[in-house]
Design a protein around this motif. Structure first.
Motif, PDB file in Angstrom:
ATOM      1  N   TRP A   1      -7.568   4.761  12.295  1.00 46.78           N
ATOM      2  CA  TRP A   1      -7.723   4.145  13.614  1.00 46.78           C
ATOM      3  C   TRP A   1      -7.197   5.097  14.684  1.00 46.78           C
ATOM      4  O   TRP A   1      -6.445   6.033  14.388  1.00 46.78           O
ATOM      5  N   GLY A   2      -7.612   4.858  15.915  1.00 46.93           N
ATOM      6  CA  GLY A   2      -7.141   5.764  16.951  1.00 46.93           C
ATOM      7  C   GLY A   2      -7.508   5.312  18.352  1.00 46.93           C
ATOM      8  O   GLY A   2      -8.295   4.372  18.555  1.00 46.93           O
ATOM      9  N   LEU A  26      -3.802   4.912   6.899  1.00 50.33           N
ATOM     10  CA  LEU A  26      -3.086   4.457   5.708  1.00 50.33           C
ATOM     11  C   LEU A  26      -4.023   4.504   4.522  1.00 50.33           C
ATOM     12  O   LEU A  26      -5.248   4.403   4.659  1.00 50.33           O
ATOM     13  N   ARG A  27      -3.428   4.694   3.354  1.00 48.94           N
ATOM     14  CA  ARG A  27      -4.181   4.636   2.100  1.00 48.94           C
ATOM     15  C   ARG A  27      -3.295   3.963   1.066  1.00 48.94           C
ATOM     16  O   ARG A  27      -2.100   4.273   0.962  1.00 48.94           O
ATOM     17  N   ALA A  28      -3.863   3.035   0.306  1.00 44.78           N
ATOM     18  CA  ALA A  28      -3.074   2.298  -0.679  1.00 44.78           C
ATOM     19  C   ALA A  28      -3.969   1.778  -1.786  1.00 44.78           C
ATOM     20  O   ALA A  28      -5.175   1.549  -1.584  1.00 44.78           O
ATOM     21  N   PRO A  58      -1.210  -5.228   1.214  1.00 45.17           N
ATOM     22  CA  PRO A  58      -0.398  -6.040   2.141  1.00 45.17           C
ATOM     23  C   PRO A  58       0.889  -5.335   2.573  1.00 45.17           C
ATOM     24  O   PRO A  58       1.265  -5.402   3.754  1.00 45.17           O
ATOM     25  N   ARG A  59       1.556  -4.657   1.643  1.00 42.87           N
ATOM     26  CA  ARG A  59       2.775  -3.938   2.007  1.00 42.87           C
ATOM     27  C   ARG A  59       2.455  -2.749   2.908  1.00 42.87           C
ATOM     28  O   ARG A  59       3.201  -2.458   3.853  1.00 42.87           O
ATOM     29  N   ALA A  60       1.351  -2.073   2.659  1.00 42.58           N
ATOM     30  CA  ALA A  60       0.950  -0.952   3.510  1.00 42.58           C
ATOM     31  C   ALA A  60       0.695  -1.417   4.941  1.00 42.58           C
ATOM     32  O   ALA A  60       1.107  -0.763   5.909  1.00 42.58           O
ATOM     33  N   VAL A  61       0.021  -2.547   5.071  1.00 41.55           N
ATOM     34  CA  VAL A  61      -0.246  -3.100   6.398  1.00 41.55           C
ATOM     35  C   VAL A  61       1.065  -3.457   7.102  1.00 41.55           C
ATOM     36  O   VAL A  61       1.253  -3.180   8.294  1.00 41.55           O
ATOM     37  N   ALA A 101       3.109   3.899  -3.878  1.00 39.91           N
ATOM     38  CA  ALA A 101       2.098   4.952  -3.692  1.00 39.91           C
ATOM     39  C   ALA A 101       1.281   4.730  -2.423  1.00 39.91           C
ATOM     40  O   ALA A 101       0.059   4.917  -2.402  1.00 39.91           O
ATOM     41  N   ILE A 102       1.975   4.349  -1.344  1.00 42.69           N
ATOM     42  CA  ILE A 102       1.321   4.106  -0.052  1.00 42.69           C
ATOM     43  C   ILE A 102       1.431   5.357   0.809  1.00 42.69           C
ATOM     44  O   ILE A 102       2.495   5.978   0.888  1.00 42.69           O
ATOM     45  N   GLY A 103       0.340   5.718   1.438  1.00 41.94           N
ATOM     46  CA  GLY A 103       0.355   6.818   2.393  1.00 41.94           C
ATOM     47  C   GLY A 103       0.134   6.288   3.795  1.00 41.94           C
ATOM     48  O   GLY A 103      -0.843   5.572   4.051  1.00 41.94           O
TER      49      GLY A 103
END
Length: 419
Positions: free
Chosen positions: A36-37, A96-98, A104-107, A80-82
């Motif tokens: 996003w940006g 983000l990548r997951a 849900p945790r990445a968000v 392993a979330i980026g």
């Protein structure tokens, strides 16, 4: 080779609570990527604090909410979330990548980074030290000094003419209040572009969008300043004690949304972007041995572009190299590419297109770029057809329009001879 028959990238448009995202759904691997940006980036740096937006982008993942820097990193790494943010001259992006179960945790972590960054003293000091070291390394090398002088002369008084990451002095002057001010101007619910790829359905993405972005403040980032015309400045020399000179050259480009943008891409691939097959490499490296490599292309920024290239050569051969560069510039401007050169360039551009889509992160990034450049949904699918429809006369007309030998501006950092 031609693009594989039937290659396509189906794109869905997902809308939810005022947010819109483009989605390339693919459940073959249980991974989800979002990109996003907003417009803005380094153009929003406070006066005297160049690099503030870049430094902010690094600090957003250095602790947020009730998690300090180490706890934030551990929370992402454990699943392993980026998560990352990046500031360019005219844009500010997040990603983000997951794995699907960790989404849900990445968000949650990404939302915290945008809405509740900590700016802890230790993290600010560490990121500042790293940024100063990076600026010194990038700007004090011959190539860095040439680039800094080139852009400052080409776009004086405009954000395009300033280093997006700042200088050692400007980074040292950045304050936490300055970065908070940038965050307040940059990150909003409106003006937001979102793209997603991977193992997520349209319904799941529609539920995710307000979870990730719903807490952002209302409003829109300031409008980008229009890119002024390239200011030609002839030839300038930045004295540097070195055995080689770094050379940056360029002139006016064309708008990213120009209907002949892809024609220009074909021309520039033939002329200077095709590796050892390009005219400049054949003439200046292979036949004369004047440089290890030379490249030029359209650098897009602020909805426009500049045609920019670079090379390095021994001080004693700078004059010879520039004379040959101008000869090749003139030859392409007057005659354009041959039919064989065009066939080869178009074959490469169409055949290599699937390589842009080897993972969900690159796909999400490509969709975001398409949205930023106002491309239609079928842009990728119809690109091979559009490229193959380009005739030699059209390419020759673009070469004459784009390449202006008399307007070529050159910056040399070194101790050049033969000018």
């Amino acid at each position: 080779m031609p693009a594989p028959a039937g290659f396509s990238l189906p794109i869905q448009v997902v809308k939810a609570q005022g947010f819109t995202a483009w989605l390339a759904e693919d459940h073959s691997i249980p991974v989800v990527s979002l990109a996003w940006g907003w417009d803005g980036g380094a153009s929003l740096d406070p006066e005297g604090q160049d690099g503030a937006t870049s430094m902010l982008s690094s600090l957003l993942t250095e602790g947020a909410g009730n998690l300090d820097a180490l706890a934030f990193v551990d929370a992402a790494r454990d699943q392993a979330i980026g998560i990352g943010f990046d500031a360019d001259r005219d844009s500010f992006d997040g990603n983000l990548r997951a794995l699907k179960p960790a989404l849900p945790r990445a968000v949650e972590l990404a939302r915290m980074a945008m809405t509740a960054p900590r700016f802890d003293e230790e993290a600010v000091a560490r990121i500042r030290t790293r940024a100063i070291a990076g600026a010194r390394q990038a700007l004090e090398s011959p190539r860095g000094r040439a680039g800094r002088a080139f852009w400052a002369a080409a776009f004086p008084g405009h954000p395009a003419g300033r280093p997006a990451n700042g200088t050692a002095d400007s980074i040292a002057a950045i304050t936490v209040d300055g970065m908070k001010a940038v965050l307040g101007r940059q990150v909003h619910r409106e003006g937001l572009l979102v793209a997603a790829s991977g193992a997520i359905t349209a319904a799941e993405l529609a539920a995710l969008l307000p979870e990730l972005f719903g807490a952002l403040p209302a409003g829109t980032p300031p409008a980008l300043p229009a890119l002024p015309a390239f200011t030609g400045f002839g030839t300038q020399v930045v004295p540097v004690s070195a055995t080689q000179s770094s050379v940056i050259f360029g002139q006016q480009g064309i708008p990213v949304r120009d209907p002949d943008w892809e024609v220009a891409q074909v021309v520039m691939r033939v002329f200077s972007g095709g590796g050892f097959s390009s005219r400049l490499m054949k003439s200046i490296r292979e036949e004369r041995g004047l440089t290890y490599g030379i490249y030029a292309g359209l650098d897009s920024l602020f909805r426009g572009s500049a045609l920019v290239g670079s090379a390095a050569t021994a001080n004693a051969r700078v004059g010879e190299m520039l004379a040959l560069l101008r000869e090749e510039w003139q030859r392409m401007a007057e005659g354009g590419p041959t039919q064989q050169e065009m066939d080869d360039a178009i074959s490469f551009l169409t055949g290599s297109q699937p390589l842009q889509f080897t993972d969900s992160r690159s796909i999400a990034g490509t969709l975001l770029a398409m949205r930023r450049n106002d491309r239609p949904l079928d842009w990728l699918e119809k690109r091979p057809e559009r490229l193959r429809a380009i005739g030699r006369d059209r390419a020759a007309a673009m070469a004459a329009r784009l390449l202006k030998p008399d307007a070529l501006s050159v910056t040399i950092a070194g101790q050049p001879e033969g000018l």
